[in-house]
Design a protein around this motif. Structure first.
Motif, PDB file in Angstrom:
ATOM      1  N   VAL A   1      90.598  51.420  69.447  1.00 33.49           N
ATOM      2  CA  VAL A   1      90.721  51.621  70.891  1.00 33.49           C
ATOM      3  C   VAL A   1      89.315  51.608  71.465  1.00 33.49           C
ATOM      4  O   VAL A   1      88.474  52.418  71.068  1.00 33.49           O
ATOM      5  CB  VAL A   1      91.429  52.949  71.220  1.00 33.49           C
ATOM      6  N   GLN A   2      89.047  50.683  72.399  1.00 35.80           N
ATOM      7  CA  GLN A   2      87.695  50.473  72.890  1.00 35.80           C
ATOM      8  C   GLN A   2      87.621  50.545  74.403  1.00 35.80           C
ATOM      9  O   GLN A   2      88.583  50.237  75.093  1.00 35.80           O
ATOM     10  CB  GLN A   2      87.180  49.091  72.469  1.00 35.80           C
ATOM     11  N   SER A   3      86.463  50.922  74.914  1.00 40.83           N
ATOM     12  CA  SER A   3      86.017  50.688  76.283  1.00 40.83           C
ATOM     13  C   SER A   3      86.858  51.338  77.358  1.00 40.83           C
ATOM     14  O   SER A   3      87.688  50.701  77.995  1.00 40.83           O
ATOM     15  CB  SER A   3      85.935  49.181  76.559  1.00 40.83           C
ATOM     16  N   GLY A   4      86.621  52.619  77.580  1.00 40.03           N
ATOM     17  CA  GLY A   4      87.122  53.261  78.782  1.00 40.03           C
ATOM     18  C   GLY A   4      88.616  53.425  78.877  1.00 40.03           C
ATOM     19  O   GLY A   4      89.191  53.312  79.949  1.00 40.03           O
ATOM     20  N   ILE A   5      89.277  53.669  77.777  1.00 44.73           N
ATOM     21  CA  ILE A   5      90.729  53.840  77.818  1.00 44.73           C
ATOM     22  C   ILE A   5      91.036  55.306  78.103  1.00 44.73           C
ATOM     23  O   ILE A   5      90.983  56.146  77.223  1.00 44.73           O
ATOM     24  CB  ILE A   5      91.364  53.414  76.485  1.00 44.73           C
ATOM     25  N   GLY A   6      91.374  55.635  79.320  1.00 42.50           N
ATOM     26  CA  GLY A   6      91.648  57.021  79.670  1.00 42.50           C
ATOM     27  C   GLY A   6      93.020  57.472  79.216  1.00 42.50           C
ATOM     28  O   GLY A   6      93.994  56.754  79.380  1.00 42.50           O
ATOM     29  N   LEU A   7      93.088  58.668  78.623  1.00 40.28           N
ATOM     30  CA  LEU A   7      94.348  59.321  78.273  1.00 40.28           C
ATOM     31  C   LEU A   7      95.174  58.537  77.259  1.00 40.28           C
ATOM     32  O   LEU A   7      96.387  58.687  77.193  1.00 40.28           O
ATOM     33  CB  LEU A   7      95.190  59.568  79.533  1.00 40.28           C
ATOM     34  N   SER A   8      94.560  57.694  76.466  1.00 44.08           N
ATOM     35  CA  SER A   8      95.292  56.934  75.461  1.00 44.08           C
ATOM     36  C   SER A   8      95.602  57.811  74.255  1.00 44.08           C
ATOM     37  O   SER A   8      94.951  58.826  74.005  1.00 44.08           O
ATOM     38  CB  SER A   8      94.489  55.706  75.027  1.00 44.08           C
ATOM     39  N   THR A   9      96.622  57.399  73.488  1.00 42.97           N
ATOM     40  CA  THR A   9      97.024  58.160  72.313  1.00 42.97           C
ATOM     41  C   THR A   9      97.185  57.232  71.122  1.00 42.97           C
ATOM     42  O   THR A   9      97.629  56.091  71.258  1.00 42.97           O
ATOM     43  CB  THR A   9      98.348  58.900  72.553  1.00 42.97           C
ATOM     44  N   VAL A  10      96.835  57.727  69.956  1.00 45.85           N
ATOM     45  CA  VAL A  10      97.055  57.037  68.687  1.00 45.85           C
ATOM     46  C   VAL A  10      97.762  58.042  67.791  1.00 45.85           C
ATOM     47  O   VAL A  10      97.146  58.978  67.277  1.00 45.85           O
ATOM     48  CB  VAL A  10      95.728  56.572  68.057  1.00 45.85           C
ATOM     49  N   ILE A  11      99.069  57.882  67.610  1.00 44.12           N
ATOM     50  CA  ILE A  11      99.893  58.946  67.035  1.00 44.12           C
ATOM     51  C   ILE A  11     100.871  58.376  66.004  1.00 44.12           C
ATOM     52  O   ILE A  11     101.503  57.346  66.240  1.00 44.12           O
ATOM     53  CB  ILE A  11     100.671  59.679  68.150  1.00 44.12           C
ATOM     54  N   ASN A  12     100.986  59.056  64.872  1.00 43.16           N
ATOM     55  CA  ASN A  12     101.997  58.764  63.853  1.00 43.16           C
ATOM     56  C   ASN A  12     101.965  57.317  63.377  1.00 43.16           C
ATOM     57  O   ASN A  12     102.996  56.668  63.228  1.00 43.16           O
ATOM     58  CB  ASN A  12     103.405  59.102  64.358  1.00 43.16           C
ATOM     59  N   ASN A  13     100.769  56.811  63.120  1.00 41.05           N
ATOM     60  CA  ASN A  13     100.632  55.492  62.520  1.00 41.05           C
ATOM     61  C   ASN A  13     100.306  55.626  61.038  1.00 41.05           C
ATOM     62  O   ASN A  13      99.727  56.618  60.602  1.00 41.05           O
ATOM     63  CB  ASN A  13      99.527  54.696  63.224  1.00 41.05           C
ATOM     64  N   THR A  14     100.679  54.625  60.267  1.00 39.52           N
ATOM     65  CA  THR A  14     100.312  54.552  58.859  1.00 39.52           C
ATOM     66  C   THR A  14      99.390  53.357  58.673  1.00 39.52           C
ATOM     67  O   THR A  14      99.775  52.220  58.991  1.00 39.52           O
ATOM     68  CB  THR A  14     101.548  54.395  57.960  1.00 39.52           C
ATOM     69  N   VAL A  15      98.175  53.598  58.199  1.00 43.14           N
ATOM     70  CA  VAL A  15      97.166  52.549  58.011  1.00 43.14           C
ATOM     71  C   VAL A  15      96.728  52.594  56.546  1.00 43.14           C
ATOM     72  O   VAL A  15      96.193  53.601  56.079  1.00 43.14           O
ATOM     73  CB  VAL A  15      95.956  52.742  58.934  1.00 43.14           C
ATOM     74  N   VAL A  16      96.948  51.490  55.833  1.00 45.71           N
ATOM     75  CA  VAL A  16      96.691  51.454  54.395  1.00 45.71           C
ATOM     76  C   VAL A  16      95.824  50.248  54.054  1.00 45.71           C
ATOM     77  O   VAL A  16      96.075  49.123  54.520  1.00 45.71           O
ATOM     78  CB  VAL A  16      98.019  51.393  53.607  1.00 45.71           C
TER      79      VAL A  16
END
Length: 907
Positions: free
Chosen positions: A728-743
């Motif tokens: 997530v880049q550059s001025g993203i207000g109130l963004s969420t990154v939730i319950n992801n699986t990254v492998v």
């Protein structure tokens, strides 16, 4: 709570798109004979879990009624046919699955008729302190409304759930008054409860309510926050008929801030305000939505509202979506505040689009009071008493293609049937054709317009592309209407392939069109009935200067450039940033082996960039793209969703095409064009969820460059990204990154460029070689990062199956709040005592098929499935027919049966 606007579909995850469907279908066909036998057993199973309510009984206690003990979802309660007095059901609890209470199926037919006598309950037919109850009157197929409720003593409700009740369904009931009797048809509320209680998850459908002294439906209470009244949440009200009503048609109010969207659709409301006189106009409206808290809103569509003394629709307190309704002869009392088609008040920030408003007594759309901003676009307003849309700065009228159309003479619209006689029952407010089928042949030229068909193509028509047509096609200026889209499709007995080696512009173009569908689902033997073979000289499908479009079941492949591309103009430098392309739906397509992007919507820069609004990209399969998998730029609004897509082998180059960042043709990966899913500059209000992204050269999911936010990224699975899993880049207000699986990416999750207002929660980040989570967000909790896959005990990590097992450390590992409430596969979260970390919530495979929650999958569960069998479009969120609609398609069909059979006899 994370909610998406629009109905979710099943996550594809580790399952391949076609093999999963094929194997399920094979297994189902093999077991059909067994299922037939199961059906006969269920039919002959006797009354073991069926309990009858005699006509003399007035109070049915769920704690003791079923065999001397508490009733469960395995039980069915049958109300004996015939006349009876008041009837109260109390303390029924299905504990997650619904207890059915229904009418008797017998010959000769015997309807349940309940006439109030003051003996029990607050209503004539009451539910007190009930949870997970399905009250329905459709058990006898010969009777539409197998239960009839008659209110003659002025009870406040004909059917009334009260007390601490939630998860209630009410359907196929006739509720009749004599207009002289006060009360509402269906009443939901309880002044004895405080604002700590929420009447949560109600579905009210296919009821017939008439002759009430007050409202057809009175749902919720006034000012819960100020008056300490209980709230309501997650209501779906559809396919009801309400007529000859003393006050409102229906009012839905007091919605709690945690609620998802409330749905009001496909209802018929006629003749309101016949009795109520205390306040002129105010309580005589067709539908009223107000007191919505937080970000909650109502989606009001497809309703027919006629002959209301007050306004046809009143909206306030929420970002409501009001579209595709028909309102005729509304505001007949001619009150200055309520004599209108649609009235806006109480700080609404809503969209009023594509409605047909005929003969309102005063204005078609009127703003009464309060602040806000309401977009009023593409409405047809005929013969208004004073004017079409009141001249008020709160009401922002569309221009150009979004302009409202107003005629003093309704006949000027060219509706299929219109007679100005005050009787609207035979009027047909569609415009143009009635579904005439045309053939698009090889003999027709490359560019095809509406006038190239004989007879001329009109709104509502269908065009079948001939299987002999192999040359490129440009659809130019094809214009349907809001209620009558024009459909282009394949024959019902053939798959077509467009493969024109002489066309450098691509195989198919759609230019300057509106209300148009391109669908390849007309041939049941092929998933993708339209195939666009790019023959390595251009793109497959290009869409320009078009809105209100659906593209589905298309195979796009073998292209040197883009699989599906969409913009405001053909030449990027010639676009303008004032145009808005909206209502764009792209789903169930297969895009593979293309040199450029799989999908490319918008531009990669802000300059001359057109805007997109209401974009839905879901259930697509995208593989082997030289550049990005899905690129979306310049979105506005809050209803833009990328979900349930499967992307594999993205951004690795391999095709000798022009790379914008290097300025040369090259086969190596193109820097800046090697993402899985990427949102470009000026994106706002994008939800990216339940996507499976595998083998990406650079970053799997990225808000790229200088997006404006917010962007919510949740419940995705990322496997083997060459750089970041999620960025997530550059001025993203109130963004969420939730319950992801990254492998197995180089870096797991990264948020940067100084924004600290977002949230990173409940992510499972495993075996990423150069770091797990790097974030400047102020809220980071309940994440799990590990360097080894072996510690996580996934189902089968080697094949990309990252579902949890009973020994997975991520199971029940969450301790806070703010998690996603639905997991990658569409299952409810949390399942056990605490939420799981990552995209998947752990369920024992058999649990999902244990529909009555008795610990085993047997004939009783099959009876639940069979009760919904092949009833089209009856299942809806959040309940999905008590969990029977496993793939969340809206219909219980063979794919759901196959999922059920996989767990047969589990315990």
């Amino acid at each position: 709570m994370l909610c998406s606007r629009g109905k979710p579909s099943v996550g594809l995850g580790h399952l391949t798109f076609l093999q999963e469907r094929t194997e399920k279908m094979k297994k189902t066909l093999v077991l059909l004979a067994i299922v037939a036998g199961m059906l006969s057993v269920v039919a002959d199973s006797g009354n073991g879990s069926i309990y009858y309510v005699p006509t003399s009984t007035t109070i049915v206690d769920g704690d003791t009624f079923c065999g001397g003990g508490a009733c469960t979802s395995a039980d069915t309660i049958i109300i004996r046919g015939g006349a009876r007095g008041d009837l109260l059901f109390r303390d029924f609890n299905g504990n997650g699955s619904y207890i059915t209470i229904t009418n008797e199926n017998k010959s000769p037919d015997s309807r349940v008729v309940i006439t109030n006598d003051g003996s029990a309950g607050w209503g004539v037919l009451s539910l007190s302190n009930c949870k997970y109850v399905d009250l329905r009157g459709n058990n006898d197929g010969d009777i539409t409304y197998g239960i009839k409720v008659i209110n003659t003593l002025g009870r406040p409700g004909g059917v009334w759930p009260y007390g601490e009740s939630d998860h209630i369904k009410i359907s196929y009931i006739e509720i009749a008054f004599d207009n002289a009797t006060a009360g509402s048809g269906i009443h939901i509320g309880d002044a004895s409860l405080s604002s700590s209680w929420i009447f949560d998850t109600f579905e009210i459908h296919h009821n017939y309510i008439h002759g009430t002294g007050y409202a057809g439906m009175y749902l919720g209470m006034n000012y819960p926050l100020d008056n300490d009244n209980p709230y309501i949440a997650n209501f779906s009200v559809h396919d009801n008929i309400m007529e000859d009503l003393g006050s409102y048609g229906m009012t839905l109010k007091g919605v709690h801030e945690t609620s998802g969207v409330c749905l009001i659709y496909n209802n018929v409301i006629k003749r309101t305000g016949l009795v109520y006189t205390a306040t002129v106009g105010e309580k005589r409206n067709g539908i009223k939505t107000h007191y919505y808290y937080g970000s909650t809103y109502a989606n009001v569509y497809g309703n027919w509202i006629e002959a209301t003394k007050g306004a046809g629709l009143v909206i306030g307190d929420g970002d409501h979506q009001v579209h595709n309704n028909i309102l005729v002869n509304c505001g007949t009392e001619n009150n200055s505040a309520y004599g209108h088609g649609i009235r806006v008040d109480e700080h609404a920030t809503s969209d009023i689009d594509d409605n047909i408003i005929i003969q309102p007594t005063r204005y078609g759309v009127y703003h009464a009071w309060g602040t806000g901003s309401v977009n009023v676009d593409r409405n047809l307003i005929g013969d208004p008493g004073i004017g079409c849309v009141e001249n008020d700065p709160i009401l922002v009228e569309g221009t150009g293609a979004n302009a409202n159309i107003c005629h003093a003479d309704v006949a000027s619209f060219g509706f299929n049937v219109w007679s100005d006689d005050g009787d609207y029952s035979n009027d047909d407010f569609t415009i143009g054709g009635t579904g005439t089928a045309h053939i698009l042949t090889e003999a027709m030229g490359e560019t095809v317009t509406m006038n190239d068909f004989t007879p001329t193509l009109v709104a509502g028509d269908t065009v079948v592309i001939s299987p002999s047509r192999t040359s490129a096609i440009t659809l130019s200026n094809i214009i349907g209407s809001p209620g009558s889209w024009i459909t282009f499709t394949n024959p019902s007995d053939a798959q077509i392939t467009i493969a024109d080696a002489s066309s450098a512009i691509g195989q198919m173009r759609i230019s300057g069109c509106r209300y148009i569908r391109l669908l390849g689902n007309n041939y049941s033997s092929e998933t993708y009935g339209i195939r666009l073979n790019g023959v390595w000289i251009g793109g497959c499908l290009g869409v320009v200067n078009t809105k209100d479009i659906e593209i589905a079941y298309i195979e796009a492949y073998n292209a040197s450039h883009v699989g599906i591309g969409m913009s405001q103009c053909w030449a990027p430098w010639a676009c303008v940033d004032t145009e808005i392309m909206e209502n764009v739906t792209i789903h169930h397509n297969y895009i593979h082996d293309v040199g450029g992007e799989g999908m490319y919507l918008g531009k990669s820069s802000r300059t001359n960039a057109p805007k997109f609004r209401d974009v839905q990209i879901y259930n697509n399969r995208i593989e082997n793209c030289g550049w990005d998998g899905i690129q979306l730029g310049q979105t506005i609004g809050e209803n833009n969703n990328i979900y349930n897509n499967t992307l594999k082998n993205i951004g690795h180059g391999g095709t000798n095409i022009h790379c914008w960042s290097t300025g040369v043709h090259q086969t190596a990966p193109c820097p800046g064009q090697w993402f899985g899913i990427v949102t470009n500059p000026e994106n706002y209000g994008v939800n990216i969820y339940r996507n499976y992204v595998q083998d990406v050269h650079f970053t799997a999911i990225s808000t790229h460059f200088d997006s404006d936010g917010p962007v919510d990224i949740y419940d995705n699975v990322v496997w083997n990204a060459g750089y970041r899993g999620i960025s997530v880049q550059s001025g993203i207000g109130l963004s969420t990154v939730i319950n992801n699986t990254v492998v197995s990416s180089v870096r797991g999750i990264s948020t940067r460029n100084g924004d600290t207002t977002g949230e990173v929660r409940y992510n499972l980040v495993i075996a990423n070689s150069s770091g797990g989570i790097s974030s400047d967000y102020s809220t980071q909790n309940d994440n799990r990062t590990q360097s080894s896959i072996a510690t996580e005990n996934f189902v089968n990590a080697a094949t990309g199956d990252f579902r949890l097992t009973t020994t997975s450390p991520a199971k029940d590992a969450g301790i806070g709040t703010g998690y996603s409430t639905v997991d990658f596969d569409g299952n409810t979260r949390p399942h056990d005592s605490a939420p799981d970390i990552g995209a998947y919530e752990y369920y024992n495979p058999g649990e999902l098929a244990d529909l009555n929650n008795d610990g085993e999958v047997n004939l009783e569960d099959f009876a639940v499935l069979a009760s919904y069998w092949m009833n089209e479009d009856v299942c809806s969120p959040p309940d999905w027919c008590g969990g029977v609609d496993f793939d969340m398609s809206g219909t219980i069909d063979l794919l759901d049966l196959a999922t059920f059979v996989e767990s047969w006899l589990w315990q």
